[in-house]
Scaffold this active site. Sequence first.
Site, PDB file in Angstrom:
ATOM      1  N   PRO A   2       0.910  -1.106   0.360  1.00 30.75           N
ATOM      2  CA  PRO A   2       0.074   0.032   0.470  1.00 30.75           C
ATOM      3  C   PRO A   2       0.880   1.478   0.206  1.00 30.75           C
ATOM      4  O   PRO A   2       1.595   1.731   1.074  1.00 30.75           O
ATOM      5  CB  PRO A   2      -0.916   0.284   1.400  1.00 30.75           C
ATOM      6  CG  PRO A   2      -0.370  -1.144   1.920  1.00 30.75           C
ATOM      7  CD  PRO A   2       0.428  -1.906   1.388  1.00 30.75           C
ATOM      8  N   GLU A   3       0.987   2.022  -0.971  1.00 34.27           N
ATOM      9  CA  GLU A   3       1.274   3.491  -1.375  1.00 34.27           C
ATOM     10  C   GLU A   3       0.910   4.263  -1.493  1.00 34.27           C
ATOM     11  O   GLU A   3      -1.046   3.954  -0.973  1.00 34.27           O
ATOM     12  CB  GLU A   3       2.249   3.284  -2.519  1.00 34.27           C
ATOM     13  CG  GLU A   3       3.245   1.788  -2.455  1.00 34.27           C
ATOM     14  CD  GLU A   3       4.524   2.336  -2.936  1.00 34.27           C
ATOM     15  OE1 GLU A   3       4.382   3.005  -3.879  1.00 34.27           O
ATOM     16  OE2 GLU A   3       5.011   0.959  -3.717  1.00 34.27           O
ATOM     17  N   ARG A 111       2.173 -10.097   7.683  1.00 32.22           N
ATOM     18  CA  ARG A 111       4.067  -9.650   8.459  1.00 32.22           C
ATOM     19  C   ARG A 111       3.395  -9.526   9.629  1.00 32.22           C
ATOM     20  O   ARG A 111       4.823  -9.156  10.582  1.00 32.22           O
ATOM     21  CB  ARG A 111       4.582  -9.422   7.600  1.00 32.22           C
ATOM     22  CG  ARG A 111       4.315 -10.208   6.558  1.00 32.22           C
ATOM     23  CD  ARG A 111       5.843  -9.394   4.482  1.00 32.22           C
ATOM     24  NE  ARG A 111       5.224 -10.395   3.669  1.00 32.22           N
ATOM     25  CZ  ARG A 111       5.398 -10.141   2.731  1.00 32.22           C
ATOM     26  NH1 ARG A 111       6.032  -9.057   2.448  1.00 32.22           N
ATOM     27  NH2 ARG A 111       5.238 -10.608   1.566  1.00 32.22           N
ATOM     28  N   ARG A 155      20.476  16.386  -2.068  1.00 32.95           N
ATOM     29  CA  ARG A 155      20.686  15.353  -1.599  1.00 32.95           C
ATOM     30  C   ARG A 155      22.183  14.716  -2.620  1.00 32.95           C
ATOM     31  O   ARG A 155      21.731  14.625  -3.877  1.00 32.95           O
ATOM     32  CB  ARG A 155      19.410  14.085  -1.903  1.00 32.95           C
ATOM     33  CG  ARG A 155      17.948  15.221  -0.994  1.00 32.95           C
ATOM     34  CD  ARG A 155      18.383  15.093   0.681  1.00 32.95           C
ATOM     35  NE  ARG A 155      17.825  15.790   1.140  1.00 32.95           N
ATOM     36  CZ  ARG A 155      17.236  15.868   1.661  1.00 32.95           C
ATOM     37  NH1 ARG A 155      17.530  15.330   3.173  1.00 32.95           N
ATOM     38  NH2 ARG A 155      16.437  17.661   2.580  1.00 32.95           N
TER      39      ARG A 155
END
Length: 274
Positions: A2-3, A111, A155
């Site tokens: 799930p994103e 999980r 970054r």
Amino acid sequence: MPELPEVETIVRELRPRLVGARVTGCRILRADIVGYPGARSFAARLRGSVVTGIKRRGKYLIFELSQGKTLVVHLRLSGALVFQSRRTALPRFARLVIYLSHGRLVFEEPRVLGRVYLLMRGEEPSVLAGLRRLSPEPLTAAFDRAYFLKTVKKRRTAIKQVLLSQDLCAGVGNIYSDEALFRAGIRPRRRSCQLSAAEAARLLEALKEVLKEGIAYRGTSVSDYKRTDGTSGAFQHRLNVYGREGEPCRRCGTAIAMVKVGSRRARYCPLCQR
DNA sequence: AGTAGGACCTGGTGGC
DNA sequence: TGCCACCAGGTCCTAC
């Protein structure tokens, strides 16, 4: 997994069913999915609450309850929320069941990495620091070219890692980061700060595009993700690279490659992505 | 502050 | 057919 699009789909499906409903009780089948407070307090706080609203922030589901209480759910890798009638048999991996007057909401999590939290008004436990650190929402105006270019330029790590950092790109995970990089024609291992302004702009557009399409197709069902009625999303049929290693690129026919970026796996087309 | 890497967790999978 | 090591991967934690 799930994103953002999967969590957004769940929120949109649950909103009409849950808002206005009262929680009559709950059953915790695995105590360790309760992240805050303890299992006993969680149940006590939840009982009798009325759901007043449901929203999403990053990959977090946020249920606003009466008396200023908030139920926060994170599905992590394999969590799912299914709304069903009381007559249906409980699914095998049910970890938490929330009973409502007209049915029940089941939190499935094979999980056991997913977590639920029940906060009183104003409460901000440190276990939920990740929620406060989230970047602006990728599909809002605040997540614009200026923000994205500044973030990318700052970054030195791989661009794939930047997309996966929730404090930089909230809600983005392995699937949509791979897909966005493919659409933008950028390799996952490229050093973030070395992307040109044009590439960053392209990636931003690609990211917004795949997230919107993911929502339109009700999410990607490749492993555990399912909709709240138990059916599959449909975006898995539109994936260009995720889960397609070794298969021909839909654009040029070259075999899709897979590399490790940090501890994550990334798929890309060696010809279309530079 | 940014970066890197391991731990968490357990069902499913692939190798033998 | 059975066993077991290993993988999936979002987030937290620690160390540099």
